[in-house]
Write a protein that holds these residues in place. Structure first.
Motif, PDB file in Angstrom:
ATOM      1  N   ARG A 107       0.788  -1.213   0.000  1.00 33.14           N
ATOM      2  CA  ARG A 107       0.000   0.000   0.000  1.00 33.14           C
ATOM      3  C   ARG A 107       0.826   1.272   0.000  1.00 33.14           C
ATOM      4  O   ARG A 107       0.558   2.210  -0.708  1.00 33.14           O
ATOM      5  N   GLY A 108       1.768   1.339   0.910  1.00 34.49           N
ATOM      6  CA  GLY A 108       2.369   2.613   1.256  1.00 34.49           C
ATOM      7  C   GLY A 108       3.506   3.049   0.364  1.00 34.49           C
ATOM      8  O   GLY A 108       3.849   2.435  -0.636  1.00 34.49           O
ATOM      9  N   SER A 109       4.094   4.137   0.754  1.00 32.41           N
ATOM     10  CA  SER A 109       5.276   4.669   0.105  1.00 32.41           C
ATOM     11  C   SER A 109       6.223   5.086   1.218  1.00 32.41           C
ATOM     12  O   SER A 109       5.793   5.622   2.241  1.00 32.41           O
ATOM     13  N   LEU A 110       7.500   4.854   1.042  1.00 27.36           N
ATOM     14  CA  LEU A 110       8.439   5.247   2.081  1.00 27.36           C
ATOM     15  C   LEU A 110       8.535   6.759   2.217  1.00 27.36           C
ATOM     16  O   LEU A 110       9.123   7.261   3.166  1.00 27.36           O
ATOM     17  N   ASN A 111       7.942   7.501   1.277  1.00 26.19           N
ATOM     18  CA  ASN A 111       7.831   8.945   1.436  1.00 26.19           C
ATOM     19  C   ASN A 111       6.900   9.283   2.601  1.00 26.19           C
ATOM     20  O   ASN A 111       6.908  10.394   3.116  1.00 26.19           O
ATOM     21  N   ASN A 112       6.068   8.306   2.968  1.00 26.63           N
ATOM     22  CA  ASN A 112       5.111   8.481   4.060  1.00 26.63           C
ATOM     23  C   ASN A 112       5.642   7.858   5.358  1.00 26.63           C
ATOM     24  O   ASN A 112       4.878   7.610   6.278  1.00 26.63           O
ATOM     25  N   PHE A 113       6.953   7.611   5.404  1.00 25.94           N
ATOM     26  CA  PHE A 113       7.585   6.962   6.549  1.00 25.94           C
ATOM     27  C   PHE A 113       8.670   7.881   7.091  1.00 25.94           C
ATOM     28  O   PHE A 113       9.593   8.259   6.368  1.00 25.94           O
ATOM     29  N   GLN A 114       8.557   8.280   8.358  1.00 27.16           N
ATOM     30  CA  GLN A 114       9.509   9.196   8.975  1.00 27.16           C
ATOM     31  C   GLN A 114      10.660   8.370   9.546  1.00 27.16           C
ATOM     32  O   GLN A 114      10.672   8.000  10.708  1.00 27.16           O
ATOM     33  N   GLU A 115      11.647   8.077   8.668  1.00 26.56           N
ATOM     34  CA  GLU A 115      12.742   7.202   9.087  1.00 26.56           C
ATOM     35  C   GLU A 115      13.668   7.925  10.052  1.00 26.56           C
ATOM     36  O   GLU A 115      14.024   9.084   9.854  1.00 26.56           O
ATOM     37  N   LEU A 116      14.077   7.189  11.082  1.00 23.43           N
ATOM     38  CA  LEU A 116      14.947   7.730  12.121  1.00 23.43           C
ATOM     39  C   LEU A 116      16.259   6.950  12.160  1.00 23.43           C
ATOM     40  O   LEU A 116      16.280   5.749  11.920  1.00 23.43           O
ATOM     41  N   GLY A 117      17.339   7.637  12.461  1.00 21.63           N
ATOM     42  CA  GLY A 117      18.626   6.961  12.626  1.00 21.63           C
ATOM     43  C   GLY A 117      19.216   6.415  11.346  1.00 21.63           C
ATOM     44  O   GLY A 117      20.012   5.468  11.396  1.00 21.63           O
ATOM     45  N   LEU A 118      18.871   6.999  10.204  1.00 25.56           N
ATOM     46  CA  LEU A 118      19.383   6.491   8.929  1.00 25.56           C
ATOM     47  C   LEU A 118      20.907   6.530   8.879  1.00 25.56           C
ATOM     48  O   LEU A 118      21.547   5.636   8.302  1.00 25.56           O
ATOM     49  N   TRP A 119      21.503   7.549   9.508  1.00 20.46           N
ATOM     50  CA  TRP A 119      22.950   7.715   9.429  1.00 20.46           C
ATOM     51  C   TRP A 119      23.691   6.911  10.500  1.00 20.46           C
ATOM     52  O   TRP A 119      24.930   6.981  10.575  1.00 20.46           O
ATOM     53  N   CYS A 120      22.989   6.166  11.320  1.00 23.22           N
ATOM     54  CA  CYS A 120      23.657   5.378  12.351  1.00 23.22           C
ATOM     55  C   CYS A 120      24.681   4.432  11.739  1.00 23.22           C
ATOM     56  O   CYS A 120      24.416   3.790  10.720  1.00 23.22           O
ATOM     57  N   ALA A 121      25.846   4.348  12.332  1.00 21.06           N
ATOM     58  CA  ALA A 121      26.962   3.488  11.913  1.00 21.06           C
ATOM     59  C   ALA A 121      27.611   3.954  10.618  1.00 21.06           C
ATOM     60  O   ALA A 121      28.438   3.230  10.049  1.00 21.06           O
ATOM     61  N   HIS A 122      27.273   5.160  10.150  1.00 18.02           N
ATOM     62  CA  HIS A 122      27.896   5.659   8.912  1.00 18.02           C
ATOM     63  C   HIS A 122      29.399   5.839   9.125  1.00 18.02           C
ATOM     64  O   HIS A 122      29.843   6.468  10.089  1.00 18.02           O
ATOM     65  N   GLY A 123      30.180   5.240   8.258  1.00 19.73           N
ATOM     66  CA  GLY A 123      31.628   5.333   8.339  1.00 19.73           C
ATOM     67  C   GLY A 123      32.236   4.467   9.422  1.00 19.73           C
ATOM     68  O   GLY A 123      33.445   4.554   9.672  1.00 19.73           O
ATOM     69  N   MET A 124      31.420   3.626  10.056  1.00 19.65           N
ATOM     70  CA  MET A 124      31.916   2.766  11.132  1.00 19.65           C
ATOM     71  C   MET A 124      32.006   1.316  10.650  1.00 19.65           C
ATOM     72  O   MET A 124      31.418   0.949   9.632  1.00 19.65           O
ATOM     73  N   TYR A 125      32.754   0.511  11.373  1.00 19.85           N
ATOM     74  CA  TYR A 125      32.880  -0.922  11.129  1.00 19.85           C
ATOM     75  C   TYR A 125      33.402  -1.250   9.730  1.00 19.85           C
ATOM     76  O   TYR A 125      33.067  -2.285   9.159  1.00 19.85           O
ATOM     77  N   GLU A 126      34.217  -0.340   9.191  1.00 15.08           N
ATOM     78  CA  GLU A 126      34.728  -0.568   7.843  1.00 15.08           C
ATOM     79  C   GLU A 126      35.578  -1.835   7.769  1.00 15.08           C
ATOM     80  O   GLU A 126      35.635  -2.502   6.728  1.00 15.08           O
ATOM     81  N   GLU A 127      36.258  -2.178   8.860  1.00 17.33           N
ATOM     82  CA  GLU A 127      37.081  -3.379   8.867  1.00 17.33           C
ATOM     83  C   GLU A 127      36.249  -4.654   8.726  1.00 17.33           C
ATOM     84  O   GLU A 127      36.767  -5.721   8.403  1.00 17.33           O
ATOM     85  N   HIS A 128      34.930  -4.526   8.968  1.00 15.92           N
ATOM     86  CA  HIS A 128      34.022  -5.672   8.812  1.00 15.92           C
ATOM     87  C   HIS A 128      33.112  -5.516   7.596  1.00 15.92           C
ATOM     88  O   HIS A 128      32.139  -6.250   7.458  1.00 15.92           O
ATOM     89  N   GLY A 129      33.441  -4.558   6.735  1.00 11.64           N
ATOM     90  CA  GLY A 129      32.636  -4.347   5.540  1.00 11.64           C
ATOM     91  C   GLY A 129      31.545  -3.325   5.701  1.00 11.64           C
ATOM     92  O   GLY A 129      30.743  -3.115   4.783  1.00 11.64           O
ATOM     93  N   GLY A 130      31.467  -2.677   6.869  1.00  9.98           N
ATOM     94  CA  GLY A 130      30.460  -1.644   7.093  1.00  9.98           C
ATOM     95  C   GLY A 130      29.115  -2.224   7.494  1.00  9.98           C
ATOM     96  O   GLY A 130      28.860  -3.426   7.370  1.00  9.98           O
ATOM     97  N   ALA A 131      28.249  -1.323   7.985  1.00 11.76           N
ATOM     98  CA  ALA A 131      26.896  -1.721   8.396  1.00 11.76           C
ATOM     99  C   ALA A 131      25.952  -0.563   8.104  1.00 11.76           C
ATOM    100  O   ALA A 131      25.609   0.216   8.992  1.00 11.76           O
ATOM    101  N   PRO A 132      25.532  -0.412   6.832  1.00  9.39           N
ATOM    102  CA  PRO A 132      24.658   0.706   6.462  1.00  9.39           C
ATOM    103  C   PRO A 132      23.418   0.780   7.347  1.00  9.39           C
ATOM    104  O   PRO A 132      22.724  -0.224   7.553  1.00  9.39           O
ATOM    105  N   ALA A 133      23.179   1.965   7.888  1.00  8.18           N
ATOM    106  CA  ALA A 133      22.040   2.215   8.776  1.00  8.18           C
ATOM    107  C   ALA A 133      22.041   1.273   9.974  1.00  8.18           C
ATOM    108  O   ALA A 133      20.997   1.002  10.570  1.00  8.18           O
ATOM    109  N   ALA A 134      23.206   0.744  10.330  1.00 15.88           N
ATOM    110  CA  ALA A 134      23.379  -0.187  11.451  1.00 15.88           C
ATOM    111  C   ALA A 134      22.587  -1.478  11.244  1.00 15.88           C
ATOM    112  O   ALA A 134      22.300  -2.200  12.212  1.00 15.88           O
TER     113      ALA A 134
END
Length: 575
Positions: free
Chosen positions: A67-94
């Motif tokens: 039904r929905g659209s992610l434009n109608n979803f107020q996502e929180l913490g999208l940048w969490c873990a940005h630039g972290m855990y690179e030695e493990h391949g990273g973890a986008p949005a944690a």
């Protein structure tokens, strides 16, 4: 010094490019692997779950996944873990998607594991992100929806994930505290949920699981290494096992789409803001079919779901995937359908009013018992009898109805609790006491309809007169007594004959039959529902085909001014 507008726009565009990359999760190949398993990605699941923009939650959308659209979803913490855990391949949005979205017209906090990122494993920032989402939900009393698909702790970083107050365990502590606060929590397992992570969904109020998913403390390889036992995924923690043997899950669903449809339906059956909820538009079933569905002849069997189908609203359009046996076109979500089958429990709408239903099942059913090397065994359960597994189920269901702040309708046709060695050893008294405790302490309206028999402790557990009924109705076919006339006659006749013998009277065969007939007639008269109604034990004897309209009137009366703010408390449960 202010930043020129054009520079700020360019910087914003740069951020948006990075955010688009983060939303790709583990990347196209990881998404393909998820789809190859017949599963949606975390963001596809969220899009399927939430309402479309500018609707009240009932609209449809041509989107491929719902039904929905992610434009109608107020996502929180999208940048969490940005630039972290690179030695493990990273973890986008944690590796987890969190945010606020509207489901069935109600804003909810949604937490969805992203299985395209390290199989949804928990990194340190994953824990902190989820804890933050739970904290926000507690502040605003937002219902929480967990879409679970995780391999558990990311083991290379276990020391940073496992032990501290802002780590993995805090999530489970919050689950328990949030439940005690009366904030709704629903979890849907749509992949793997292993090790300690298995506690998150089970600590929620309602738990759904898709076929092909796994829920266990240790996987097959670890089990073999630890105790030498060889076992399959399904035997260990599959949806079928948890639905019929352990009784851990409440709803077993075919796939992601069916699971999310069910989840949306369940979200629609809560009271608004913890208080009364106005009725929603509804369509009436064929109420006259109740005369075909119900069997009044002693010893006959019928499916309680067929009676329920004559009482509850029709399913909303587009909900065909939620069809249940016996109520295929009705807005009825059956709770633990494969477990404790001698009681039928479920969430429904009657005249647009959300409510719970507890009904005695009046046909033979099978119980699946845990087994050893030979596997689970089957046991037959008698019609109208309450067994320990069904009493456990009903107690849990009644507690959840109080959490949801919705009335409960009890449909009586029971001979009472099961007796005998196996039942006693299985804990029938403990389970029955749990059901009576939960029912006695209800803070929501309790409405009773006696269809057939209502005998002994079965009457008590199904909210008899002594247990604060709001309203009680009965059909002309109803009977109410300590036990059935046939069972009672033998006992009472024996007592009568013993009394006469003490007085020196001789009891021959003719006298024996005369006593039996007299006792049976007297007891049958007392069990007749008119006897109960004349003494004020029943509020109203009703026509069976008018049961739905009687229930609608009762629900409207209850919801007009019922104090739903009272806290639901229970004493010590014999678990």
């Amino acid at each position: 010094m202010t930043t020129p507008a054009n520079d700020l726009r360019a910087l914003t565009d740069e951020f948006l490019v990075t955010e688009a990359m983060i939303r790709q999760g583990g990347g196209p190949k990881a998404v393909e692997r998820q789809h190859a398993k017949g599963r949606l990605t975390a963001r596809e699941r969220v899009a399927c779950l939430i309402d479309p923009p500018d609707t009240d939650g009932t609209g449809q959308s041509p989107l491929p996944y719902g039904r929905g659209s992610l434009n109608n979803f107020q996502e929180l913490g999208l940048w969490c873990a940005h630039g972290m855990y690179e030695e493990h391949g990273g973890a986008p949005a944690a590796g987890v998607v969190t945010g606020i979205g509207t489901v069935q017209g109600r804003r909810c906090m949604i937490i969805a594991n992203d299985a395209t990122v390290k199989a949804g494993a928990f990194f340190p920032m994953t824990c902190k992100k989820i804890i933050r989402a739970q904290t926000i939900a507690m502040m605003a009393r937002l219902p929480l929806i967990y879409l679970v698909d995780s391999a558990g702790v990311f083991l290379p970083m276990q020391e940073d994930v496992f032990p501290d107050t802002d780590d993995f365990g805090r999530i489970f502590r919050n689950n328990a505290v949030i439940s005690a606060m009366g904030i709704p929590q629903i979890a849907a397992i749509m992949g793997y949920c292993v090790a300690g992570g298995g506690y998150l969904p089970v600590l929620c109020d309602t738990l759904l699981m898709t076929e092909g998913s796994g829920l266990y403390l240790a996987g097959p390889a670890l089990v073999k290494a630890a105790i030498g036992q060889e076992v399959t995924d399904e035997e260990l923690g599959g949806a079928e096992m948890h639905a019929s043997v352990s009784g851990t899950i409440d709803f077993k669903e075919k796939d992601d789409k069916a699971c999310i449809e069910r989840l949306r339906s369940l979200l629609a059956k809560y009271s608004k803001n913890g208080s009364r909820e106005g009725a929603k538009p509804s369509a009436s079933p064929d109420t006259s079919a109740v005369y075909d569905a119900f069997k009044a002849v002693p010893g006959s069997q019928y499916d309680a779901r067929d009676v329920i189908a004559c009482l509850v609203d029709a399913q909303p359009p587009g909900s065909e995937s939620r069809a249940t046996q016996g109520a295929a076109a009705q807005d009825f979500d059956e709770y633990k359908a494969d477990y404790g089958q001698s009681l039928v429990c479920g969430y429904a709408r009657i005249g647009g009013h959300a409510c719970g239903i507890v009904a005695n099942q009046k046909k033979l059913v099978q119980r699946t018992m845990p087994g050893g090397k030979a596997g689970p065994t089957k046991a037959v359960q008698m019609p109208g009898v309450i067994y320990d597994d069904s009493a456990d189920k009903a107690a849990r269901f009644i507690m959840d109805c109080n959490q949801r702040k919705i009335p409960i309708v009890f449909l009586h046709d029971t001979t009472g609790f099961m007796v005998g060695r196996d039942s006693e050893q299985g804990g029938i008294i403990r389970a029955g006491a749990k059901m009576v405790n939960a029912m006695s302490n209800c803070v929501v309206p309790k409405i009773v309809v006696i269809l057939g028999g209502s005998y002994g402790a079965g009457n008590y557990a199904m909210c008899g007169r002594a247990f604060d009924q709001f309203l009680s109705f009965a059909w002309p076919s109803a009977k109410c007594a300590v036990m059935g006339a046939n069972q009672a006659t033998g006992v009472l006749a024996t007592i009568e004959e013993a009394s006469r013998k003490k007085k020196g009277e001789t009891i021959d065969e003719a006298t024996h039959k005369q006593i039996l007939a007299a006792v049976h007639a007297g007891y049958t008269e007392q069990a007749d529902i008119r006897h109960a109604a004349s003494r004020g034990w029943v509020d109203r004897i009703i026509e069976p085909h008018k049961t739905r309209e009687e229930l609608i009137a009762a629900l409207e009366a209850a919801n007009q001014g019922w104090d739903y703010s009272r806290e639901f408390k229970i004493g010590v449960l014999q678990t």
